[in-house]
Design a protein around this motif. Sequence first.
Motif, PDB file in Angstrom:
ATOM      1  N   THR A  85       0.827  -1.119   0.075  1.00  0.00           N
ATOM      2  CA  THR A  85       0.151   0.080   0.049  1.00  0.00           C
ATOM      3  C   THR A  85       1.096   1.304  -0.063  1.00  0.00           C
ATOM      4  O   THR A  85       2.087   1.268   0.450  1.00  0.00           O
ATOM      5  CB  THR A  85      -0.917   0.085   1.439  1.00  0.00           C
ATOM      6  OG1 THR A  85       0.047  -0.026   2.567  1.00  0.00           O
ATOM      7  CG2 THR A  85      -1.878  -1.117   1.294  1.00  0.00           C
ATOM      8  N   LEU A 195     -11.396   5.113   7.626  1.00  0.00           N
ATOM      9  CA  LEU A 195     -11.207   4.600   6.177  1.00  0.00           C
ATOM     10  C   LEU A 195      -9.656   4.444   5.903  1.00  0.00           C
ATOM     11  O   LEU A 195      -8.857   5.200   6.958  1.00  0.00           O
ATOM     12  CB  LEU A 195     -11.673   5.771   5.344  1.00  0.00           C
ATOM     13  CG  LEU A 195     -13.250   5.761   5.129  1.00  0.00           C
ATOM     14  CD1 LEU A 195     -13.676   6.972   4.324  1.00  0.00           C
ATOM     15  CD2 LEU A 195     -13.932   4.539   4.640  1.00  0.00           C
ATOM     16  N   GLU A 199      -8.826   5.756   0.575  1.00  0.00           N
ATOM     17  CA  GLU A 199     -10.311   5.614   0.438  1.00  0.00           C
ATOM     18  C   GLU A 199     -10.809   7.377   1.417  1.00  0.00           C
ATOM     19  O   GLU A 199     -11.687   7.892   0.880  1.00  0.00           O
ATOM     20  CB  GLU A 199     -11.050   4.576   1.333  1.00  0.00           C
ATOM     21  CG  GLU A 199     -10.710   3.310   0.559  1.00  0.00           C
ATOM     22  CD  GLU A 199      -9.336   2.692   0.785  1.00  0.00           C
ATOM     23  OE1 GLU A 199      -8.399   3.278   1.421  1.00  0.00           O
ATOM     24  OE2 GLU A 199      -9.291   1.586   0.191  1.00  0.00           O
ATOM     25  N   GLN A 214     -19.723   5.224  -0.950  1.00  0.00           N
ATOM     26  CA  GLN A 214     -19.363   4.025  -1.529  1.00  0.00           C
ATOM     27  C   GLN A 214     -18.072   4.305  -2.288  1.00  0.00           C
ATOM     28  O   GLN A 214     -18.025   4.676  -3.456  1.00  0.00           O
ATOM     29  CB  GLN A 214     -20.276   3.456  -2.224  1.00  0.00           C
ATOM     30  CG  GLN A 214     -21.476   2.822  -1.459  1.00  0.00           C
ATOM     31  CD  GLN A 214     -21.010   1.848  -0.472  1.00  0.00           C
ATOM     32  OE1 GLN A 214     -20.280   1.025  -0.527  1.00  0.00           O
ATOM     33  NE2 GLN A 214     -21.556   1.844   0.971  1.00  0.00           N
ATOM     34  N   VAL A 215     -16.763   3.675  -1.445  1.00  0.00           N
ATOM     35  CA  VAL A 215     -15.711   3.797  -2.361  1.00  0.00           C
ATOM     36  C   VAL A 215     -15.554   2.709  -3.372  1.00  0.00           C
ATOM     37  O   VAL A 215     -15.757   1.551  -3.071  1.00  0.00           O
ATOM     38  CB  VAL A 215     -14.532   4.015  -1.417  1.00  0.00           C
ATOM     39  CG1 VAL A 215     -13.120   3.675  -2.158  1.00  0.00           C
ATOM     40  CG2 VAL A 215     -14.256   4.982  -0.579  1.00  0.00           C
ATOM     41  N   ASN A 216     -15.143   2.844  -4.693  1.00  0.00           N
ATOM     42  CA  ASN A 216     -14.927   1.728  -5.579  1.00  0.00           C
ATOM     43  C   ASN A 216     -13.612   1.225  -5.343  1.00  0.00           C
ATOM     44  O   ASN A 216     -12.455   1.940  -5.322  1.00  0.00           O
ATOM     45  CB  ASN A 216     -15.037   2.298  -7.060  1.00  0.00           C
ATOM     46  CG  ASN A 216     -14.868   1.387  -7.912  1.00  0.00           C
ATOM     47  OD1 ASN A 216     -13.781   0.538  -8.046  1.00  0.00           O
ATOM     48  ND2 ASN A 216     -15.910   1.165  -8.970  1.00  0.00           N
ATOM     49  N   GLU A 217     -13.381   0.032  -5.018  1.00  0.00           N
ATOM     50  CA  GLU A 217     -12.246  -0.481  -4.511  1.00  0.00           C
ATOM     51  C   GLU A 217     -11.079  -0.746  -5.579  1.00  0.00           C
ATOM     52  O   GLU A 217      -9.921  -0.408  -5.449  1.00  0.00           O
ATOM     53  CB  GLU A 217     -12.113  -1.859  -3.895  1.00  0.00           C
ATOM     54  CG  GLU A 217     -13.077  -1.912  -2.413  1.00  0.00           C
ATOM     55  CD  GLU A 217     -12.027  -0.909  -1.587  1.00  0.00           C
ATOM     56  OE1 GLU A 217     -10.900  -0.752  -1.574  1.00  0.00           O
ATOM     57  OE2 GLU A 217     -13.161  -0.387  -0.540  1.00  0.00           O
ATOM     58  N   ALA A 220      -9.726   2.817  -5.858  1.00  0.00           N
ATOM     59  CA  ALA A 220      -8.902   3.188  -4.728  1.00  0.00           C
ATOM     60  C   ALA A 220      -7.750   2.697  -4.632  1.00  0.00           C
ATOM     61  O   ALA A 220      -6.464   3.080  -4.349  1.00  0.00           O
ATOM     62  CB  ALA A 220      -9.709   2.839  -3.396  1.00  0.00           C
ATOM     63  N   ARG A 221      -7.666   1.271  -5.341  1.00  0.00           N
ATOM     64  CA  ARG A 221      -6.264   0.490  -5.353  1.00  0.00           C
ATOM     65  C   ARG A 221      -5.370   1.398  -6.418  1.00  0.00           C
ATOM     66  O   ARG A 221      -4.111   1.322  -6.284  1.00  0.00           O
ATOM     67  CB  ARG A 221      -6.784  -0.977  -5.687  1.00  0.00           C
ATOM     68  CG  ARG A 221      -5.281  -1.842  -5.994  1.00  0.00           C
ATOM     69  CD  ARG A 221      -4.382  -1.851  -4.753  1.00  0.00           C
ATOM     70  NE  ARG A 221      -3.145  -2.651  -4.811  1.00  0.00           N
ATOM     71  CZ  ARG A 221      -2.168  -2.055  -4.413  1.00  0.00           C
ATOM     72  NH1 ARG A 221      -1.883  -1.152  -3.543  1.00  0.00           N
ATOM     73  NH2 ARG A 221      -0.783  -2.832  -4.876  1.00  0.00           N
ATOM     74  N   ASP A 224      -3.991   4.355  -5.309  1.00  0.00           N
ATOM     75  CA  ASP A 224      -2.921   3.925  -4.284  1.00  0.00           C
ATOM     76  C   ASP A 224      -1.473   3.640  -5.037  1.00  0.00           C
ATOM     77  O   ASP A 224      -0.465   4.013  -4.537  1.00  0.00           O
ATOM     78  CB  ASP A 224      -3.207   2.734  -3.432  1.00  0.00           C
ATOM     79  CG  ASP A 224      -2.795   2.871  -1.842  1.00  0.00           C
ATOM     80  OD1 ASP A 224      -3.011   3.813  -1.445  1.00  0.00           O
ATOM     81  OD2 ASP A 224      -2.070   1.965  -1.331  1.00  0.00           O
TER      82      ASP A 224
END
Length: 429
Positions: A85, A195, A199, A214-217, A220-221, A224
């Motif tokens: 991360t 969070l 996020e 609602q975070v779209n993963e 978000a990735r 990151d």
Amino acid sequence: MPNNSLTITDNRTDRTYTVPLFKDTVRATDLRQIKTQPDDFGLMTYDPAYMNTSSCQSAITFIDGDKGILRYRGYPIEILAEKCTYLEVAYLLHHGELPDPSQLAQWVNEINSHMMLHENTKKFMEGFRHDAHPMAMLVSTLAALSTIYPDARRVNDAESRRLQCVRLIAKIPTIAAFSFRHTQGYPYIYPDNELGYTENFMNMLWRMVEPKFQVNEVIARALDILFILHADHEQNCSTSAMRAVGSSQADPYVSAAAAAAALSGPLHGGANEEVLRMIEEIGTRENIPGYIEQVKSGKCKLMGFGHRVYKNYDPRAAIIKQAAYEVFEVTGPNPKLEIAKELEDIALHDEYFIKRRLYPNVDFYSGIIYQAMGFKPEMFTVLFAIARMSGWLAQWQEMISDPEQKIARPRQIYTGYPAREFVSIELRG
Ligand code: CMC
């Protein structure tokens, strides 16, 4: 054992000097003994834009520009982007080692608990014009944090330095999000401790009236990963600004503001915004050859191309291109990608770019992916700054702790008048 020194003959005097080599460099001050007269100043080096000068020793980031290699603390960027991360990488940059699970949990918790801004900082930001550029707001607000944390002036106190680093890494996404909300006229959203770093940033940017954003993963990735790719890049323009300003023992907030100011220029971090504007200007694929001709005739630059260090390819650009496809699976394709790919293809086969070893850099594809994620072009360089904060601070810490470092103070070659007679005002003209 080879003789690790350089023999220099000064043809002006026929004198010969032996200068020791230090890690394949010559210490510029060793040249000062080379004189024509005893009262000469001695030789200096001349290197505008630091094309071939090492300004420090650093154990943080390694780049081999010819081979397209980038490593943080010895770890290849490709592995870090795949397995870590952003906060794990920020820990690595600062501590020199990857964290174990409990060290990471503590670090994340510490960063999370410092994300809030003082209400005075919020009020300060409210004073900006509605159409202020978010990067200009970021630069000014970073400097303004110095008024909130006067303890930051104790730059020789290791514990104080550590705290300021945590504060800056924690607060920069909040400042960035507030600056975006400001341009939209929306109320600022405070950080949410539950969070993750990325996020939290997305929540502060985009939450509207819904009770929980609602975070779209996937996005978000991808964000990151982009933060990991931008976290450090050894002695680039903004990092050198951070080190130079910090070398006067200015506090880290004003030093980081100077670094962010350096980043904002279109030849550095500002290039990602310019790439998108360039693609918009080109508009359609048919216009690409004409645009390339304009670049070759020197009318403009192909933004997102070329690098001072990478002369083969920028490994970050390759990772971003891959991440772009994952984002487009969620957001739908960005038609600008097609223009970018064709532009890249034409440029990579053109003699002008081949001869000058010009390849896409990190900024070529990042703007397209940021836009697909929902960011406006004015925010692109701000995103770069969020990520680069961990690198600036790791470099600043290294600089302060380096016994060889002094205030940055280059020399010059004076090209003005020799001493001349003063003429009083009534006799002038
Ligand atoms: N488009 C067209 N020609 C270029 C470009 C370009 N993007 N970049 C360099 N050249 C030419 C330049 O005109 C020169 O040609 P000539 O030898 O005929 O005079 C030759 O290539 C060497 O360029 P340089 O300007 O001496 O190289 P530099 O190391 O001083 O500059 C650079 C590096 C990144 C500032 C430059 O390549 C550039 O301006 N690129 C566009 C802006 C950009 O994408 N910046 C982001 C850099 S990567 C991320 C970051 O640092 O933030």
